[in-house]
Structure formats: structure tokens, C-alpha cells
Design an enzyme around this catalytic site. Structure first.
Site, PDB file in Angstrom:
ATOM      1  CD  GLU A   1      -3.083  -0.826   0.129  1.00 20.83           C
ATOM      2  OE1 GLU A   1      -3.077   0.243  -0.498  1.00 20.83           O
ATOM      3  OE2 GLU A   1      -3.933  -1.713  -0.069  1.00 20.83           O
TER       4      GLU A   1
ATOM      5  NE  ARG B   1      -3.856   2.993  -0.672  1.00 17.59           N
ATOM      6  CZ  ARG B   1      -5.060   2.965  -0.115  1.00 17.59           C
ATOM      7  NH1 ARG B   1      -5.628   4.080   0.298  1.00 17.59           N
ATOM      8  NH2 ARG B   1      -5.703   1.829   0.049  1.00 17.59           N
TER       9      ARG B   1
ATOM     10  CG  ASP C   1      -5.784  -7.381  -7.756  1.00 20.56           C
ATOM     11  OD1 ASP C   1      -4.688  -7.560  -7.176  1.00 20.56           O
ATOM     12  OD2 ASP C   1      -6.688  -6.665  -7.281  1.00 20.56           O
TER      13      ASP C   1
ATOM     14  CD  GLU D   1     -10.981  -1.930  -8.267  1.00 17.85           C
ATOM     15  OE1 GLU D   1      -9.992  -1.693  -7.552  1.00 17.85           O
ATOM     16  OE2 GLU D   1     -12.158  -1.708  -7.904  1.00 17.85           O
TER      17      GLU D   1
ATOM     18  CB  THR E   1      -2.102  -1.280  -9.276  1.00 16.48           C
ATOM     19  OG1 THR E   1      -3.329  -2.018  -9.245  1.00 16.48           O
ATOM     20  CG2 THR E   1      -1.600  -1.034  -7.860  1.00 16.48           C
TER      21      THR E   1
END
Length: 729
Positions: free
Chosen positions: A356, A360, A489, A623, A709
Site C-alpha cells: 500500500e 500510494r 490481480d 475498477e 495500479t
């Protein structure tokens, strides 16, 4: 020091320390030797002690052999004058010790009770409460062990100084937390003691993990770590505590498309303006009610922090930087930049999610740098990247999921298949780390992520699939659970995008992507009786006919990679992408709110509907919008813009509140409750993809930019730049 032993009072003998200046430590050591001697001889014997200052002060009338003289008590000789062992004046310590041993063994010397240091030589009786010598010897050993333990705890336990200061002196940090609590509550509040205890337990667990990690390391590794830390000290900070500007100079060239042209169609232009208005409402609410916090609680109008970021603050600020820039919200972007310069701090003693924080914070800072050219973003990105490198200190080089940024100690989620690393986490570092190497000149970043591929390529893949769990120590798969949604994913996404970002030179990434996509199509992709194409999950050879909201990104991914598909599969892959986009749209259309659930199923007579209560929530996820944006760019089919506009209207109707935007708990309820969280990715991804959906293709064009992503755009690294690593397009 003078020690004297006299045989007095019915064949007893006494040990006399010379005066009040006697060293009790020396006396204690001497007593220990005598006590040990008694144990060897096997006779319980006790000693009587009394202070003397000179020969004249000794008791008289009880010495029949070897009269005491001044020479017997003179320093430096330590005189032991004993009745019955025939020792005279000028006796040496060695002679006295051997004579004493012989006398005791022959039984010539019954011994009196050990008296306190303050006892007198005329004391004839022994208290019934006095300890036996064996008991005193044991007590002495116990006391010595206790002292050793205390000193060991003080000097060797982690953060012992903080612990002692908190326990004995109520350090300011502990006192502040106890007084106000994390939320500013007063002392005595119901949850305050619990929070303090939770913090103590957490610190204790971290100390144990750190100690365990260090003890497992080889001596050479510990030595190398020490040298590495010493080398970092001179360059890590200046006199003001700020990181030194030791990065190589970079010639900055902004890639094309950072700012796009206005849409030609009036309706599209109006819709894009609406999305920008949504961004302004979300940002202004965060700035008003939660500035500096990681996220916003829009209903209660206060800050919200997730444990994913540890003590790092400002996730929404960093996540939103590039969205503010491409929407040309200059005043807001400048305010965010100023906060990053003054307040963004990674020097925290806290455990963070490597995944994360990378997507980010590192991704957001890199993107902000490539869009604006502001050096502070490059410096902060590299600084944080360096703090994440210890996560790779495993026997295989597969990184830990969680890392303490101060100690460098890592671990995995306890629920992850026996402490395994997760495919979507260790497989979603490649784009950011390749750019970190480019901007810092440090190739270690690139080497770390390339090594991950080496580990994966050595392993057998069940049916060509990549299981979600991999043990970082053994290098073997955990549970055979395969998903293109949660846990798996973005691994597949980064294989494709690594190839595209390399200007299509990363042939290894390309092969891994198309091989895995073929295995997914063979083993996981199914079509329902109603004609909806979905991607199931694979658990130990059995299919679970469930598709998550996270899996809906796959439509956009497949469309993005269709042009490079091997053979004549380009058309087939575009059709597959369109079918997945339709299925995900149906998951929205079949709810009361026209917003999609967290997961939906294709069994029990239902299709694209969530059947379990814990799958019915919507947390502002991007998404589905992401797939609409990619499909619009590649097909210009107007339905994708229409579907995106439906989502905008549903967000405005059901998620917008006075204090921002909130997720909902049940998308099938006409009057749902709100979850009171405005996720940082709502600003970073959902609103950005909506804005691009209604923008012209010249805004962040795909032949110049690749999105990580978290929807942070990173520039393609051109082939002609490989020999000039410090130049950025």
C-alpha cells in the site's frame, strides 16, 4: 585491608574486618570462598564476624597458639591467625588458606554462627532465626543472578531506556498519550486504558519480532548491516535533520499529455466539468475536516487513519497530487505540495504495508514529479523507497508484506497461508522500483524486483497458474488458491505494464503475461447460462463461481494488452475485454443503487448478484470505471461513456454528503447506511478515471504513459535512454 580470624568462645573462630572502612564486596567474596570450602568438606560450618582496628583491640585470653602480633596484622599481608593450626607471625595468605582447609577437614575447628557485620566479638549465643551458611550461600547466588538480570535488561533489551523512562519517570510521550488519548479524550475515559495497554502489547510484540529477526541472522550479515548503517550516517541528514540532497542531477523533460485539450463535444465537456466539481468537493471536504490525516470521515467530519500506513500521514494528499495536476486545480496542487515539503515524514517507528505504501506514496510522489518537475517529489520518493528495501531481506528475496520503517524488521500477515507473501503484493512493485533506480542511480531497486521473477520462474505452476501465496523463506507455494481479483490481480497487470513501460523491450515480462493470460482463460474464465463472461477463482483444483469488484480491472488490462497479443489473438482478446466490461456493468445495473457490490456470484440460479451480506458493500472502488476508460480509448464506443455517466449519477445520489463522499453498506437496499470513509483511492483512481473517460485521447496518451495500479501515471522509459539513466523524458 586486614582480615583476622580468631578462635574464641569454646573453640569458635571469628572473621574480623579491619574497621568500618572494610570493603563489603571483598568480604563477601572471601565469605563465598569459605562457604564453598565448607560444602566441599561436607560439614556445615558457620563463621562469626566482628570489626577490629588494631591488634590491641582483639579479645584476650583465648589464644593458646600462635600469638597475634602487629606483624601478623600489618598490611599488605592479610593475616589469618587461628587456634590449632600453628600459624605464627608474618603468615602469607596462601599458607593461611591451605592451613585453614586442613584444619577444617581434620575436625579441629568447630565453627560458630555467621553473625551480622554489626555483631560484637563477645556475643556468645546465636539467634534461633539466624540463617545456615548453605542458605546464605544460596541467597547470595540468587541475589547475584538478580543483579545480573537487571543490568542485562537495562543494557540489552530493545528500547529499554524508553521502557524505563515510561515506567519510572512517566516520559512525556506516555504522559501525553495517557492524558489526552489518541483522540484527545480526557484521562479516565472508558477506552483510554485499553488503548495504552494495546500500545504496550504492540510495542512488546514488535520488540520480540525484532529480537527474533536479529537472532536468526548470520554474524556476517549483522556485521554488514552495521557497516551499512555507519556508511549511511554521514549522508543521511544535515544539521537540521533533513535528508541531504545526494541524488544525481536529472535533466527533466515532461512527457506529452500532462495537460490535455478541451473535449470538442459540449455534453462531454459538461460531464468532465462535473467530475472536476466532484473532485473539488471531495478535496475541499478533506482539507476542511481532515487535513494531514490519511483519509476523511465525511459523515462525522473528522480524520480517519488506517493501520496500513503505520504512522505515516497524508495518504489522501499524496494520492491526489497527480489528479489535482491533470485537472488543473493549481491552488489545491500548490497547497498539497507545500504540505509534502513541510510535513511528509517517513522517519517513523511504525509497521506499514509495503504494497500500500508503494502504490500510494511512492507511486503518487513519482507521478507528481514527472508531471510537475518539482524536485521535492523525487527526493521524497527515493527516501521512502530506500526505507522499503529491508523488506527484501529474506532467504529468497521475496519481500515481507509488513515492515517496520525504523528497525527494518519485516513479517507477513498472520492469516496468509502459514506466513506466506501475497502474489499481488510482492508482484506489484516493479513499475515504481524501476523508476526509483532511474531517478536515484541506485540499481538495487531494479535488482530487487527482477530477482522476484527469477524465483517465480524456477517454480512449477499448477496448470500454468500462479498461486496467491508464496513462502519467502522456503521459496515454495502455499495454498493453491488462484485469483485474478483480490490477492492476485495487480501481479498480472504489472507483467503487462512492465513490458509497455520498458518501451516493449522487457521480453520476459511480456512472455510471463501472455502465458499467464492463456492459463487464466483456460482454467478460470467461464460463461454463465445467461451469456455473461466472468473470471472464477480456483481453490485446489475446484472453481468457485464468484467474481470480485477488484477483478473487473481485467477488462481494461486485456484491452491494453490486446495489440501485442501473439498470433492472431488481438481481436479475440478485445472481444474478451468487452464481455468482461459488460458483465461488470451488469453487476451495477442489477442493484438498487446502480453501484456494484464487492463480489457477485454465478451459482444457485443467480448471475452477477451478491448473495452474501458481507459482499454487498461498495467502498467507492474504481475498477469498473477503469475498464470503461480503457474500452473507450480503444473502441470509442459511446456506451462506455454512458455507463460511466450512470456511475457519476449514482455516486452523486447515494454517496455524496455535506462532508465529502462515503461508501455504502448495501447496494441492494434503497435506503442504505453509509460506512463514513472517503477512501484516498476515490480521489486517486475513481475520479481520475472518470475525468479521463470524458477527456480527449491526448490527455495522458497510452504510448507515453503507463498507470500504476493506483492510477498514478508513470512515463515510458524509452530505449534510447537506457544508456543515459539520469535523463527523463
Amino acid at each position: 585491608m586486614i582480615l583476622g580470624i580468631l578462635d574464641v568462645h569454646n573453640h569458635r573462630f571469628c572473621l574480623y574486618p579491619a574497621g568500618t572502612e572494610t570493603s563489603y564486596l571483598s568480604l563477601t567474596l572471601f565469605m563465598t570462598v569459605l562457604a564453598g570450602l565448607h560444602q566441599v568438606i561436607g560439614r556445615p560450618r558457620l563463621l562469626s564476624l566482628a570489626p577490629i582496628r588494631s591488634a590491641e583491640s582483639l579479645p584476650t585470653g583465648s589464644v593458646s597458639h600462635a600469638p597475634l602480633t602487629a606483624s601478623c596484622l600489618s598490611e599488605p599481608t592479610t593475616a589469618l591467625c587461628l587456634r590449632g593450626i600453628g600459624m605464627g607471625t608474618g603468615c602469607s595468605p596462601q599458607q593461611l588458606f591451605h592451613s585453614l582447609a586442613a584444619s577444617l577437614k581434620e575436625g579441629k575447628m568447630p565453627v560458630a554462627t555467621l553473625l551480622p557485620f554489626t555483631s560484637t566479638p563477645n556475643r556468645k549465643s546465636v539467634s534461633a532465626t539466624s540463617f545456615r551458611l548453605t542458605e546464605k550461600f544460596i541467597l547470595l547466588l540468587v541475589f547475584s543472578a538478580f543483579i545480573t538480570l537487571c543490568f542485562g535488561a537495562i543494557f540489552f533489551l530493545p528500547d529499554s531506556s524508553k521502557l524505563l523512562s515510561g515506567v519510572f519517570f512517566r516520559s512525556s510521550a506516555v504522559e501525553t498519550n495517557t492524558r489526552t488519548g489518541p483522540d484527545g479524550s480526557e484521562p479516565g475515559s472508558a477506552g483510554n486504558d485499553g488503548r495504552v495497554l494495546d500500545k504496550i502489547r504492540k510495542d512488546h510484540d514488535m520488540a520480540l519480532l525484532e529480537a527474533k529477526y536479529i537472532l536468526q541472522k548470520q554474524p556476517d550479515d549483522i556485521k554488514n548491516d552495521i557497516f551499512s548503517d555507519k556508511n549511511k550516517v554521514p549522508n543521511s541528514s544535515d544539521q537540521n535533520g533533513k535528508k541531504a540532497n545526494d541524488l544525481p542531477s536529472v535533466e527533466f523533460h515532461r512527457p506529452p499529455g500532462a495537460i490535455g485539450s478541451e473535449p470538442r463535444d459540449p455534453e462531454t465537456r459538461e460531464r468532465r466539468a462535473k467530475v472536476k466539481e466532484m473532485m473539488k468537493h471531495a478535496w475541499d471536504s478533506y482539507r476542511r475536516y481532515a487535513w494531514g490525516s490519511n483519509e476523511l470521515r465525511p459523515v462525522s467530519k473528522q480524520g480517519h487513519s488506517s493501520n496500513l500506513f503505520g504512522s505515516i500521514k497524508g495518504a489522501t494528499i499524496v494520492d491526489a497530487l497527480d489528479t489535482l495536476f491533470i485537472m488543473e486545480m493549481s491552488e489545491e496542487f500548490n497547497a498539497a505540495t507545500e504540505w509534502v515539503e513541510k510535513n511528509l515524514d517517513f522517519n517513523v517507528n511504525a509497521e506499514v504495508s509495503v504494497f500500500e505504501v508503494n502504490i500510494r506514496f511512492v507511486g503518487g510522489l513519482l507521478s507528481a514529479y514527472y508531471l510537475s518537475g518539482k524536485e521535492v517529489f523525487r527526493q521524497k520518493a527515493v527516501e521512502l523507497g530506500e526505507k522499503l528495501l529491508p523488506a527484501f531481506r529474506t532467504s529468497t528475496g521475496i519481500p515481507w508484506a509488513l515492515l517496520n520503517l525504523k528497525s527494518g524488521v519485516g513479517r507477513n500477515w498472520p492469516w496468509a497461508s502459514g506466513g506466506s507473501s501475497i502474489l499481488a503484493e510482492y508482484g506489484t512493485l516493479h513499475l515504481e522500483f524501476m523508476h526509483l533506480s532511474k531517478l536515484s542511480g541506485n540499481q538495487e531497486f531494479a535488482q530487487k524486483v527482477m530477482n522476484i521473477r527469477k524465483v517465480l520462474n524456477r517454480l512449477d505452476k499448477p496448470q500454468g497458474l500462479y498461486p496467491n501465496y508464496l513462502n519467502p523463506n522456503s521459496g515454495q507455494w502455499g495454498q493453491h488458491h488462484v485469483s485474478v481479483g483480490g490477492l492476485g490481480d495487480s501481479f498480472y497487470e504489472y507483467l503487462l505494464k512492465a513490458w509497455l513501460m520498458s518501451d516493449k523491450t522487457d521480453e520476459e515480462g511480456k512472455k510471463m503475461y501472455y502465458d499467464s493470460l492463456q492459463a487464466i482463460e483456460t482454467s478460470l474464465i467461464r460463461k454463465s447460462s445467461g451469456g455473461l463472461t466472468y473470471i472464477a477463482e480456483w481453490k485446489g483444483g475446484l472453481l468457485e463461481h464468484k467474481m470480485g469488484h477488484l477483478t473487473c480491472f481485467a477488462g481494461g488490462m486485456i484491452a491494453l494488452g490486446a495489440d501485442g497479443a501473439p498470433g492472431d489473438k488481438t481481436g479475440h482478446q478485445m472481444e474478451l475485454a468487452a464481455e468482461i466490461a459488460r458483465t461488470c456493468h451488469e453487476s451495477y445495473a442489477r442493484t438498487a443503487l446502480k453501484l456494484g457490490p464487492e463480489a457477485f456470484r454465478f451459482d444457485g440460479g443467480v448471475e452477477a448478484i451478491a448473495t452474501r451480506q458481507n459482499e454487498k458493500y461498495f467502498i467507492l472502488r474504481p475498477e469498473v470505471i477503469e475498464t470503461y476508460m480503457y474500452m473507450w480509448r480503444f473502441t470509442h464506443d459511446p456506451k462506455y461513456r454512458e455507463w460511466g455517466w450512470e456511475a457519476v449519477q449514482a455516486l452523486e445520489r447515494h454517496c455524496k454528503v455535506e462532508g465529502g463522499y462515503s461508501g455504502v453498506r448495501d447496494v441492494y437496499s434503497s435506503n442504505p447506511s453509509l460506512d463514513d470513509v472517503q477512501q484516498s483511492f476515490f480521489l486517486a483512481e475513481t475520479l481520475k478515471y472518470l475525468y479521463l473517460l470524458f477527456s480527449e485521447d491526448d490527455q495522458l496518451p497510452f504510448d507515453h504513459w503507463v498507470f500504476n495500479t493506483e492510477a498514478h501515471p508513470l512515463p515510458v522509459i524509452r530505449k534510447e535512454q537506457t544508456d543515459r539513466p539520469n535523463e527523463v523524458e
